[in-house]
Design an enzyme around this catalytic site. Sequence first.
Site, short mmCIF file in Angstrom:
data_model
loop_
_atom_site.label_atom_id
_atom_site.label_comp_id
_atom_site.label_asym_id
_atom_site.label_seq_id
_atom_site.Cartn_x
_atom_site.Cartn_y
_atom_site.Cartn_z
N ASP A 1 0.84 -1.20 0.00
CA ASP A 1 0.00 0.00 0.00
C ASP A 1 0.88 1.25 0.00
O ASP A 1 1.59 1.51 0.96
CB ASP A 1 -0.89 0.01 1.26
CG ASP A 1 -1.79 1.23 1.30
OD1 ASP A 1 -2.89 1.17 0.74
OD2 ASP A 1 -1.38 2.26 1.88
N TYR B 1 3.07 9.87 -0.52
CA TYR B 1 4.15 9.27 0.29
C TYR B 1 5.53 9.50 -0.35
O TYR B 1 6.55 9.27 0.28
CB TYR B 1 3.95 7.76 0.48
CG TYR B 1 2.68 7.35 1.20
CD1 TYR B 1 1.84 8.27 1.81
CD2 TYR B 1 2.31 6.00 1.26
CE1 TYR B 1 0.67 7.88 2.45
CE2 TYR B 1 1.15 5.60 1.91
CZ TYR B 1 0.33 6.54 2.49
OH TYR B 1 -0.82 6.14 3.12
N HIS C 1 -7.76 9.36 -1.81
CA HIS C 1 -7.10 9.31 -0.50
C HIS C 1 -7.99 9.87 0.63
O HIS C 1 -8.05 9.30 1.71
CB HIS C 1 -5.78 10.08 -0.57
CG HIS C 1 -4.74 9.62 0.40
ND1 HIS C 1 -3.41 9.57 0.09
CD2 HIS C 1 -4.85 9.18 1.67
CE1 HIS C 1 -2.74 9.13 1.14
NE2 HIS C 1 -3.59 8.88 2.11
N SER D 1 6.14 -1.38 8.32
CA SER D 1 7.44 -1.47 8.98
C SER D 1 8.53 -1.38 7.93
O SER D 1 8.36 -1.87 6.81
CB SER D 1 7.60 -2.75 9.79
OG SER D 1 8.88 -2.77 10.39
N1 NAP Z 1 -5.35 6.20 3.80
C1 NAP Z 1 -4.79 6.96 4.71
O1 NAP Z 1 -5.17 8.11 4.92
C2 NAP Z 1 -3.64 6.41 5.50
C3 NAP Z 1 -3.16 7.12 6.62
C4 NAP Z 1 -2.11 6.56 7.34
C5 NAP Z 1 -1.57 5.34 6.98
N2 NAP Z 1 -2.06 4.68 5.86
C6 NAP Z 1 -1.49 3.38 5.43
O2 NAP Z 1 -1.50 2.47 6.53
C7 NAP Z 1 -0.18 1.98 6.75
C8 NAP Z 1 0.03 1.63 8.20
O3 NAP Z 1 -0.24 2.72 9.04
P1 NAP Z 1 0.91 3.52 9.85
O4 NAP Z 1 2.17 3.46 9.11
O5 NAP Z 1 0.34 4.85 10.16
O6 NAP Z 1 1.00 2.79 11.27
P2 NAP Z 1 1.04 1.29 11.86
O7 NAP Z 1 1.19 0.28 10.78
O8 NAP Z 1 -0.12 1.20 12.78
O9 NAP Z 1 2.38 1.36 12.74
C9 NAP Z 1 3.63 1.56 12.17
C10 NAP Z 1 4.65 1.78 13.30
O10 NAP Z 1 4.75 0.59 14.09
C11 NAP Z 1 6.10 0.10 14.05
N3 NAP Z 1 6.02 -1.36 13.97
C12 NAP Z 1 5.56 -2.12 12.94
N4 NAP Z 1 5.63 -3.43 13.23
C13 NAP Z 1 6.13 -3.52 14.48
C14 NAP Z 1 6.45 -4.62 15.32
N5 NAP Z 1 6.26 -5.87 14.94
N6 NAP Z 1 6.97 -4.35 16.55
C15 NAP Z 1 7.17 -3.07 16.97
N7 NAP Z 1 6.88 -1.99 16.20
C16 NAP Z 1 6.38 -2.21 14.97
C17 NAP Z 1 6.74 0.72 12.83
O11 NAP Z 1 8.14 0.88 13.03
P3 NAP Z 1 9.31 0.60 11.93
O12 NAP Z 1 8.79 0.98 10.57
O13 NAP Z 1 10.39 1.51 12.40
O14 NAP Z 1 9.67 -0.84 12.03
C18 NAP Z 1 6.04 2.07 12.77
O15 NAP Z 1 6.63 2.98 13.68
C19 NAP Z 1 0.69 3.15 6.26
O16 NAP Z 1 2.04 2.78 6.08
C20 NAP Z 1 -0.03 3.50 4.98
O17 NAP Z 1 0.27 2.57 3.96
C21 NAP Z 1 -3.08 5.20 5.14
#
Ligand code: NAP
Length: 275
Positions: A47, A52, A110, A233
Amino acid sequence: MSIQQSFITLSDGNVIPQLGLGVWQATQEQAANAVSEAIKSGYRHVDTASVYENEDGVGIGIKQSGIAREEVFVTTKVWNPEQGFDKATAALDASLERLQLSYVDLLLIHWPAPKMDLYVDTWKALIAAKKQGKVRSIGVSNFNQEHLVRLIDETGVKPALNQIELHPFLQQNTLQQVHKKLVIETQAWSPLGQGKALSHPTIIAIAEKHGKSAAQVIIRWHLQQGRIVIPKSVTPSRIQENFDVFDFSLDLNDLEGIALMDECHRFGPDPLLFP
Ligand SMILES: NC(=O)c1ccc[n+]([C@@H]2O[C@H](COP(=O)([O-])OP(=O)(O)OC[C@H]3O[C@@H](n4cnc5c(N)ncnc54)[C@H](OP(=O)(O)O)[C@@H]3O)[C@@H](O)[C@H]2O)c1
């Protein structure tokens, strides 16, 4: 290699791997490495979004992994200033060029950006792009009931899914019921609460009980409730850990415990007010 994972059939008949990799806030280089690592670990779903600024990296990561393009489900999104029929059409072409792909599997609007009031026109561009074969499925992100109903009423075409902020602190039960009624899949963004849900005592206790990590428990919670989920991640060990979730199940007590964590707390903006 046979990969243990699960799939969901969208209302348009296309199939999406239920667990994917998110790459928000990853640099181009981090995205390339994370995507390549994820594909090697078994992921078949990535995704990204034009905002981004890592679509080039995602494309490089897919190539680096050595996998056939059609084996990976790639999502990107139309950013707010790219809304409107012509701009969204051009934005998709630019995304495809950066990704080095001839089509994406899923294109999302988005944000509804209701003050701009361009999301219906933008949706028409997505419908046209699907007809032209530049995208396989079309959907939205951060839409609420009123936006979803308007799209369907004005175009007769429903989104395959709605990608919304959803984690233990914001469980979105009402909107998930709306999705069920409209036959729209729910995709959870920030599924780990941006990492902040990982240290909650309820999650830690469930993790200890199953001999799994906190992240694995939360990802399993999403999967068992039928959502598509895209934890982010850039850390290889975490990328692998987050995919190792197909060999255990949460029980009713676990699910009841996590249900009590809902605080209706958003980390992202309110879709009605943004931008
Ligand atoms: N449509 C929208 O408006 C929207 C908005 C926000 C996000 N998104 C999408 O959703 C995805 C996920 O959301 P997000 O990036 O906001 O947050 P998330 O997936 O809830 O959390 C990501 C955070 O958790 C850490 N992490 C991941 N796996 C872990 C594990 N096993 N143990 C410990 N820490 C861990 C990552 O660190 P590291 O990377 O440092 O390992 C990062 O800091 C985004 O990347 C994006 O693709 C969409």
